[in-house]
Design a protein around this motif. Sequence first.
Motif, PDB file in Angstrom:
ATOM      1  N   THR A  53       0.861  -1.189   0.000  1.00 55.84           N
ATOM      2  CA  THR A  53       0.000   0.000   0.000  1.00 55.84           C
ATOM      3  C   THR A  53       0.889   1.228   0.000  1.00 55.84           C
ATOM      4  OG1 THR A  53      -1.725  -1.158   1.246  1.00 55.84           O
ATOM      5  CG2 THR A  53      -1.807   1.254   1.228  1.00 55.84           C
ATOM      6  N   TYR A  54       0.640   2.135  -0.940  1.00 58.17           N
ATOM      7  CA  TYR A  54       1.416   3.365  -1.071  1.00 58.17           C
ATOM      8  C   TYR A  54       0.652   4.519  -0.429  1.00 58.17           C
ATOM      9  CZ  TYR A  54       4.632   1.042  -4.280  1.00 58.17           C
ATOM     10  OH  TYR A  54       5.562   0.200  -4.831  1.00 58.17           O
ATOM     11  N   TYR A  55       1.392   5.371   0.286  1.00 56.06           N
ATOM     12  CA  TYR A  55       0.797   6.474   1.042  1.00 56.06           C
ATOM     13  C   TYR A  55       1.259   7.817   0.486  1.00 56.06           C
ATOM     14  CZ  TYR A  55      -0.582   3.070   4.591  1.00 56.06           C
ATOM     15  OH  TYR A  55      -1.156   2.002   5.252  1.00 56.06           O
ATOM     16  N   ASP A  56       0.374   8.791   0.567  1.00 56.77           N
ATOM     17  CA  ASP A  56       0.715  10.165   0.196  1.00 56.77           C
ATOM     18  C   ASP A  56      -0.320  11.089   0.825  1.00 56.77           C
ATOM     19  OD1 ASP A  56       1.910  12.405  -1.007  1.00 56.77           O
ATOM     20  OD2 ASP A  56       2.244  11.355  -2.901  1.00 56.77           O
ATOM     21  N   ARG A  70       5.755   3.217   0.936  1.00 56.94           N
ATOM     22  CA  ARG A  70       4.868   2.061   0.895  1.00 56.94           C
ATOM     23  C   ARG A  70       5.052   1.233   2.155  1.00 56.94           C
ATOM     24  NH1 ARG A  70       8.871  -0.791  -3.037  1.00 56.94           N
ATOM     25  NH2 ARG A  70       9.946  -2.172  -1.584  1.00 56.94           N
ATOM     26  N   GLN A  80       8.065  -1.200   5.940  1.00 60.40           N
ATOM     27  CA  GLN A  80       7.861   0.131   5.368  1.00 60.40           C
ATOM     28  C   GLN A  80       9.102   0.525   4.575  1.00 60.40           C
ATOM     29  OE1 GLN A  80       6.471   3.763   7.754  1.00 60.40           O
ATOM     30  NE2 GLN A  80       8.667   4.151   7.524  1.00 60.40           N
ATOM     31  N   PRO A 110       2.255   3.969   8.985  1.00 60.77           N
ATOM     32  CA  PRO A 110       3.552   4.604   8.710  1.00 60.77           C
ATOM     33  C   PRO A 110       4.250   5.080   9.977  1.00 60.77           C
ATOM     34  CG  PRO A 110       1.902   5.368   7.148  1.00 60.77           C
ATOM     35  CD  PRO A 110       1.165   4.570   8.189  1.00 60.77           C
ATOM     36  N   LEU A 132      -0.765  11.784   5.765  1.00 59.39           N
ATOM     37  CA  LEU A 132      -0.594  10.610   4.912  1.00 59.39           C
ATOM     38  C   LEU A 132      -1.838   9.736   4.901  1.00 59.39           C
ATOM     39  CD1 LEU A 132       3.053   9.571   5.861  1.00 59.39           C
ATOM     40  CD2 LEU A 132       2.293  10.654   3.736  1.00 59.39           C
ATOM     41  N   ARG A 133      -2.163   9.187   3.742  1.00 61.59           N
ATOM     42  CA  ARG A 133      -3.305   8.285   3.590  1.00 61.59           C
ATOM     43  C   ARG A 133      -2.998   7.298   2.472  1.00 61.59           C
ATOM     44  NH1 ARG A 133      -7.797  11.466  -0.111  1.00 61.59           N
ATOM     45  NH2 ARG A 133      -6.375  11.909  -1.845  1.00 61.59           N
ATOM     46  N   PRO A 134      -3.680   6.146   2.450  1.00 61.70           N
ATOM     47  CA  PRO A 134      -3.463   5.201   1.342  1.00 61.70           C
ATOM     48  C   PRO A 134      -3.919   5.811   0.013  1.00 61.70           C
ATOM     49  CG  PRO A 134      -4.550   4.122   3.191  1.00 61.70           C
ATOM     50  CD  PRO A 134      -4.584   5.590   3.475  1.00 61.70           C
TER      51      PRO A 134
END
Length: 535
Positions: A53-56, A70, A80, A110, A132-134
């Motif tokens: 799962t990638y976060y931004d 991720r 992570q 994270p 940050l969120r998925p």
Amino acid sequence: MTDAPGSRCFIGMTDELELKLALTPADAARVPHLGLIRGLRCGEARSRHLISTYYDTPDLALRRSGMALRIRHDGDGYVQTLKAPAAAKGKHGGLQHMREAETRLSEPVPDLSHLDADLRGFFAADGVGAALRPVFTTTIERTEIPLAVRGGTIELALDQGEVAANGATVPLSEVEFELKAGAPDALHQAARMLTGHVDARLQTRSKAARGYDLFTGDVPAPVKAPKPALTPGMTVAEAFERHAAACLHQIRANIEAVVAGDDPEGVHKLRVGLRRLRAMLDAFEPAIDPGRYAWLRSELRWFQQELGPAREWDVFIAETLAPLRAHVSANGALDEFAATAETLRGEAYARARAAVATGRATGTLLALEAWLGTGAWRPAARGNDVGAADVTAYARETLDTRWKKLRKLGRKHDRLDAAKLHRLRIRGKKLRYTGEAFASLFRAKHTEPCLNRVEALQETLGSLNDAATAERLLAEAHPRLAAASEDGLRTADAATAAVRGWLAAQVDRDTRQLGAAWAAVADAPKFWRKKPAKA
């Protein structure tokens, strides 16, 4: 973003150097069983099921900064990984070079506490870490095989799976070579050897980049060529390496745009990169190993020819057929002809996409990237080492030779047939590309007037060449349209006659302009005979 004591373990901060190839699932399935891979294997292979799962942030702050964060579940827990641009790029010829920080977690949340100070500062600023969120996920079946190549160790990771975002998915099939120990050219060597057994294309975009595109709805955009600057005192070898690397960057950067097929500029800019690279090979030929020069020249010519039909149909449809249809009243014959032209363009694009995915094209680009990194493009015997010479003196001589060849044919421009006009266009293009490559060595007030006039001549000759190419495309489309219906022959004849009439007017216009365009070039001050720019 905090965990209970003992719930995390910082694995380390490393530089990651890797090279990726995209290939079909069928070819991917063959890779572990190839005799080449079995012969290079230096340890046990292992398979893993990976869900990442990638976060931004909502405004994609990490993407804008070239980062990817991720959390991956690999069956044993959560890891992570933060990837950020490497501080020192080095001379790595198209390889993906990133700084990578890994932390083992007890839960998929994270944790930024173990990052270097500069990275912690990035996440602390403007509440980036808290926001940050998925964003998207990848699901991959991975096979990892350790390889021994050229005294180094490489991990081959064969990835099959998909990227998912906003309810949509795209398939993923690639092989990744990551350097574990040894020199970077081992990556090029391993990848090039593989392309001798399976077709593959350079994968210039990371999984994160593809995930972001799926999330935002973006498609790979065509990329303009970088403009490397030369400086007085530089050697011929340094100048060639700088320009060849810039051409390779343009070629690499436009491969995905060709595969997407949504923008004609993708094919155009890839072909421009190939043309410029071929021009640089010719301009620097005395400094290049003769065997490698001949091989590269042949392979790049083939590659450019494979892309040619797609560009030819793009130009014909946009610059001949579209204005003609806009100029005349409703014309059923031209409408049917346009539909046939679109079909033929689609076939030409399929050929272009196939070409960029061949082992032949990919192996050629990998070879030149490796040679630029190691200096192997230079002659082994350097008794008279042109590469060590001063580039300014070399530029003067080279440009004077280019100009004299152009002038010899250009003086007879009003007596040249279509084939010789095409040759004149090529000579003008070589002078322009070579002039642009060396322009930074001279003063702009001298270079720009000359190169602008050469470009104007090239455009007039290009338009004449487009008309000659259009005749060939008409010959290709006519039988296809004629066979499409009972009345197809009459329709094809009518459309062909209309297009030829339009082309005749275009040729007449360009022929009248050619004399003035040539006179302007002939009278232009030759900047390479002027004082060079100051160091």
